[in-house]
Design an enzyme around this catalytic site. Structure first.
Site, PDB file in Angstrom:
ATOM      1  N   LYS A  90       0.835  -1.202   0.000  1.00  0.00           N
ATOM      2  CA  LYS A  90       0.000   0.000   0.000  1.00  0.00           C
ATOM      3  C   LYS A  90       0.869   1.251   0.000  1.00  0.00           C
ATOM      4  CE  LYS A  90      -3.877  -2.149   0.194  1.00  0.00           C
ATOM      5  NZ  LYS A  90      -4.899  -2.029  -0.848  1.00  0.00           N
ATOM      6  N   ASN A  95      12.614   1.227   2.555  1.00  0.00           N
ATOM      7  CA  ASN A  95      11.935   0.184   1.790  1.00  0.00           C
ATOM      8  C   ASN A  95      12.999  -0.695   1.150  1.00  0.00           C
ATOM      9  OD1 ASN A  95       9.746  -1.129   0.394  1.00  0.00           O
ATOM     10  ND2 ASN A  95      10.376  -0.014  -1.456  1.00  0.00           N
ATOM     11  N   HIS A 111      13.667  -2.935  -2.325  1.00  0.00           N
ATOM     12  CA  HIS A 111      13.159  -3.135  -3.686  1.00  0.00           C
ATOM     13  C   HIS A 111      13.999  -4.225  -4.353  1.00  0.00           C
ATOM     14  CE1 HIS A 111      11.051  -1.983  -7.330  1.00  0.00           C
ATOM     15  NE2 HIS A 111      12.206  -2.133  -7.966  1.00  0.00           N
ATOM     16  N   ASP A 119      10.034   4.662  -5.172  1.00  0.00           N
ATOM     17  CA  ASP A 119      11.343   4.051  -5.455  1.00  0.00           C
ATOM     18  C   ASP A 119      12.436   5.055  -5.823  1.00  0.00           C
ATOM     19  OD1 ASP A 119      10.178   1.557  -5.020  1.00  0.00           O
ATOM     20  OD2 ASP A 119       9.742   1.252  -7.140  1.00  0.00           O
ATOM     21  N   GLU A 121      18.335 -10.190  -0.333  1.00  0.00           N
ATOM     22  CA  GLU A 121      17.531  -9.226   0.443  1.00  0.00           C
ATOM     23  C   GLU A 121      17.645  -9.530   1.933  1.00  0.00           C
ATOM     24  OE1 GLU A 121      13.430  -8.510  -0.720  1.00  0.00           O
ATOM     25  OE2 GLU A 121      13.902  -9.058  -2.780  1.00  0.00           O
TER      26      GLU A 121
HETATM   27  C1  GRF Z   1      10.420  -8.659  -1.429  1.00  0.00           C
HETATM   28  O1  GRF Z   1      10.790  -9.225  -2.638  1.00  0.00           O
HETATM   29  C2  GRF Z   1      10.695  -7.183  -1.436  1.00  0.00           C
HETATM   30  O2  GRF Z   1      11.770  -6.827  -2.232  1.00  0.00           O
HETATM   31  C3  GRF Z   1       9.445  -6.621  -2.028  1.00  0.00           C
HETATM   32  O3  GRF Z   1       8.399  -7.432  -1.542  1.00  0.00           O
HETATM   33  C4  GRF Z   1       8.903  -8.722  -1.232  1.00  0.00           C
HETATM   34  C5  GRF Z   1       8.519  -9.005   0.194  1.00  0.00           C
HETATM   35  O4  GRF Z   1       8.742 -10.333   0.556  1.00  0.00           O
HETATM   36  N1  GRF Z   1       9.324  -5.222  -1.685  1.00  0.00           N
HETATM   37  P1  GRF Z   1       8.578 -10.790   2.072  1.00  0.00           P
HETATM   38  O5  GRF Z   1       7.128 -10.519   2.490  1.00  0.00           O
HETATM   39  O6  GRF Z   1       9.545 -10.020   2.883  1.00  0.00           O
HETATM   40  O7  GRF Z   1       8.862 -12.274   2.064  1.00  0.00           O
END
Ligand code: GRF
Length: 203
Positions: free
Chosen positions: A92, A108, A110, A151, A180
């Site tokens: 959201k 955030n 990405h 972004d 990530e």
């Molecule tokens: C991740 O790929 C992140 O980059 C994107 O949304 C996804 C979230 O995955 N913004 P999770 O809910 O943390 O497993």
């Protein structure tokens, strides 16, 4: 001390990675004070509840007006003394008033190397499809500060993965997700320890 609220809409694997880093002592200056999801059945809420972290289902749909929804979110931040907001798969838009009050204190993650492959409509599998269609040989993940433009806020940290010719959007997504999970705790450590002059919250 970063007193964070984590906002997410889905499975919560990035939140889990941050939580594990906090629990292992790797993020001594980060405390997870609150998890908020717009989706009542989101994995992120379950993970929070099973770890004794305040978990709140907060959906705009449950409120008569956007203003009421905004006030409920700000009140939750106030009650839990939140001074930093972490978006982890939050689908959201963040209300501009939240961005204003937490200027420089919202991040955030990405799943691409911003500024490439970002902006409206660039989320989930769309990102990885676009990376493969563009025949990129490198992709990655970016943690950035959230401002009013999707972004586009200042980049905190990035890490790359190789894109092989055999990659599909699914295999690439899995590779990126793995990094990530290292990148987000690392970025929070940098921010928490950097004590950079970010603007203070004003509830
Ligand atoms: C991740 O790929 C992140 O980059 C994107 O949304 C996804 C979230 O995955 N913004 P999770 O809910 O943390 O497993």
């Amino acid at each position: 001390m970063l007193r964070i609220a984590v906002l997410g809409s889905g499975r919560g694997s990035n939140f889990q990675a941050i939580l594990s880093a906090v629990q292992s002592g790797a993020l001594p200056k980060v405390r997870i004070c609150l998890v908020i999801s717009n989706n009542s059945s989101a994995g992120i809420l379950e993970i929070a509840r099973s770890n004794g972290i305040p978990a709140l289902h907060l959906s705009q749909k449950a409120f008569a007006t956007e203003e009421d929804f905004l006030q409920a979110m700000l009140e939750a931040f106030r009650v839990h003394d939140v001074n930093f907001v972490v978006l982890a798969g939050y689908m959201k838009r963040v209300h501009p008033e939240v961005i204003r009050r937490f200027r420089g204190r919202i991040v955030n993650i990405h799943p691409a190397l911003l500024p490439k492959f970002g902006g409206q409509g660039m989320y989930g599998h769309h990102v990885h499809e676009a990376v493969i269609a563009a025949r990129e040989t490198v992709s990655g993940a970016t943690v950035h500060i959230v401002d009013e433009e999707y972004d586009r806020g200042p980049i905190v940290l990035q890490r790359t993965v190789e894109v092989s010719p055999a990659d599909t959007p699914e295999t690439l997504a899995a590779k990126v997700l793995t990094i990530e999970h290292e990148l987000y705790p690392d970025a929070l450590r940098l921010i928490a320890e950097g004590e950079t002059p970010r603007s203070q919250t004003s509830h």
